[in-house]
Write an enzyme that holds these catalytic residues in place. Structure first.
Site, PDB file in Angstrom:
ATOM      1  N   ASP A  19      -7.765 -11.734  14.968  1.00 27.56           N
ATOM      2  CA  ASP A  19      -8.936 -11.212  14.273  1.00 27.56           C
ATOM      3  C   ASP A  19     -10.205 -11.579  15.008  1.00 27.56           C
ATOM      4  OD1 ASP A  19     -11.225  -9.953  12.718  1.00 27.56           O
ATOM      5  OD2 ASP A  19     -10.087  -9.758  11.163  1.00 27.56           O
ATOM      6  N   ALA A  62      -1.736  -0.149   7.415  1.00 30.68           N
ATOM      7  CA  ALA A  62      -3.361  -0.084   7.615  1.00 30.68           C
ATOM      8  C   ALA A  62      -3.702   1.319   7.806  1.00 30.68           C
ATOM      9  CB  ALA A  62      -3.925  -1.164   8.626  1.00 30.68           C
ATOM     10  N   ARG A  63      -3.465   1.711   9.252  1.00 32.80           N
ATOM     11  CA  ARG A  63      -3.735   3.256   9.729  1.00 32.80           C
ATOM     12  C   ARG A  63      -2.605   3.438  10.697  1.00 32.80           C
ATOM     13  NH1 ARG A  63      -6.150   3.808   5.689  1.00 32.80           N
ATOM     14  NH2 ARG A  63      -8.310   4.535   5.519  1.00 32.80           N
ATOM     15  N   ASP A 111       3.996   2.725   6.076  1.00 29.45           N
ATOM     16  CA  ASP A 111       3.576   3.285   5.020  1.00 29.45           C
ATOM     17  C   ASP A 111       2.412   4.262   5.339  1.00 29.45           C
ATOM     18  OD1 ASP A 111       3.372   3.540   2.066  1.00 29.45           O
ATOM     19  OD2 ASP A 111       1.232   2.821   2.315  1.00 29.45           O
ATOM     20  N   GLU A 140      -0.841  12.367   8.882  1.00 29.46           N
ATOM     21  CA  GLU A 140      -0.182  12.344   7.496  1.00 29.46           C
ATOM     22  C   GLU A 140      -0.445  13.782   6.878  1.00 29.46           C
ATOM     23  OE1 GLU A 140      -1.570   8.948   5.026  1.00 29.46           O
ATOM     24  OE2 GLU A 140      -0.942   7.554   6.546  1.00 29.46           O
ATOM     25  N   HIS A 161       2.506   6.505   2.150  1.00 31.30           N
ATOM     26  CA  HIS A 161       1.108   5.841   1.816  1.00 31.30           C
ATOM     27  C   HIS A 161       1.041   5.458   0.375  1.00 31.30           C
ATOM     28  CE1 HIS A 161      -2.989   5.992   3.790  1.00 31.30           C
ATOM     29  NE2 HIS A 161      -2.956   5.016   2.867  1.00 31.30           N
ATOM     30  N   LEU A 162       2.113   4.595   0.136  1.00 30.65           N
ATOM     31  CA  LEU A 162       2.035   4.067  -1.479  1.00 30.65           C
ATOM     32  C   LEU A 162       1.693   2.808  -1.462  1.00 30.65           C
ATOM     33  CD1 LEU A 162       5.240   5.897  -2.656  1.00 30.65           C
ATOM     34  CD2 LEU A 162       3.031   6.541  -3.136  1.00 30.65           C
TER      35      LEU A 162
END
Length: 348
Positions: free
Chosen positions: A198, A258-259, A283, A288, A307-308
């Site tokens: 990061d 994340a995305r 996820d 989506e 996406h849970l």
């Protein structure tokens, strides 16, 4: 603040009733008006300057007229809604990390601050990440599916098929924000070795959670599990492409909460089909829900969920309480902890 009127626009996760109860506890003498959309039973939508919103802007505008505040999770806070609150609406509170269901430009023009909750679901997401890492590394989703289909596969005990325990694994975190830091804390309790990439991470924060900051190339080559926690930006879009996947250790696991846009889905499918990767936990997807015929959710090596990761009772209850506190602060003339458009806050 007797006479204060707050519209509480909820849904089937964070209901209007839950929002109203927390608002009533934070603001004396408040009058609440409640409404609920049918999300997630019905999907959210984009349009009119907002994204990932659920509900009818026209109905919401009618409720907001004459209100002092609007508190919501996903309601579409469009320019129409903000115009309806002209002259009375003093704050919008959104129980999300990013208030994308609010037309921020319109809110700023109207002088209405938008308060929100960065990191509101970090605990739930972090637990999901670690739990699914364990399941996927040990091959449990595939074994469970086989047993459900009536097949007893005892070969899961073969040495060439068994996976690692976390205490023997190196986990690479791409992104060391609030969620990444919490994941690192949990992994430390299992004895995992943690790498992190990061460019904006504070070295002292990485050291606090026992993560060693490295380049992306080092992380990919050195990790048994790569877990994505980066924000979606021009620089991070498709950060996990064919080259990045090829650089990962053979037999490694990819986790994405994340995305979906962080990963090249075709390249990931190819890496799984070739056997280069042991599996993936997904996820989030792009788009989506996944497009019809998307092969990734159907792959046995993929632990796919809709996406849970951020869904828990604690997220709903604590978010409602926190946003009520933030909205109450603005109504009392105090500065909130998190405002998406601080230029709209009163200067006095």
């Amino acid at each position: 603040m007797t006479g204060t009127r707050v519209v509480c626009a909820g849904d089937q996760f964070i209901s209007g009733a839950l929002l109203a109860s927390r608002v009533s506890g934070a603001i004396d003498g408040v009058t609440t008006v409640r409404t609920d959309s049918r999300w997630p039973s019905e999907p959210f939508d984009d349009g009119d300057g907002v994204r990932e919103a659920a509900g009818d802007p026209g109905e919401l505008a009618a409720l907001v007229a004459g209100a002092d505040a609007l508190v919501t999770h996903l309601a579409p806070v469009t320019a129409e809604v903000l115009e309806a609150g002209k002259g009375t609406l003093r704050v919008v509170g959104v129980t999300r990390g990013g208030p994308v269901n609010v037309d921020l430009a319109a809110a700023t023009r109207a002088g209405v601050p938008v308060v929100h909750l960065p990191g509101r679901n970090l605990g739930a997401v972090a637990e999901y990440c670690v739990g699914t890492m364990i399941c996927a590394m040990r091959g449990l989703p595939v074994a469970a599916a086989e047993l459900a289909a009536g097949r007893w596969d005892g070969t899961g005990f073969r040495f060439d098929r068994v996976g690692l325990e976390l205490r023997a694994a190196t986990v690479g975190l791409v992104g060391l924000g609030a969620v990444g830091l919490r994941v690192a804390e949990l992994l430390a309790a299992f004895g995992a070795h943690v790498l992190a990439h990061d460019p904006y991470a504070a070295p002292e924060e990485a050291a606090r959670v026992g993560a060693r900051l490295v380049t992306l190339d080092e992380l990919l080559a050195g990790s048994d599990v790569v877990s994505l926690h980066a924000r979606l930006t021009a620089e991070t879009r498709r950060i996990i492409d064919a080259a990045a996947l090829a650089a990962m250790r053979p037999g490694a696991l990819l986790v994405n909460t994340a995305r979906g846009e962080l990963v090249d889905p075709a390249a990931l499918d190819a890496a799984l089909a070739s056997g280069h990767l042991r599996g993936a936990v997904l996820d989030v997807f792009d788009p989506e829900p996944p497009a019809p015929g998307d092969p990734l959710p159907a792959r046995p090596q993929v632990f796919a969920t809709p996406h849970l990761a951020g869904a828990s009772r604690q997220v709903a209850e604590e978010s409602a309480a926190r946003i009520a506190t933030e909205v109450a602060a603005v109504l009392r003339g105090r500065r909130p902890a998190h405002c998406a458009n601080p230029e709209a806050l009163p200067t006095a």
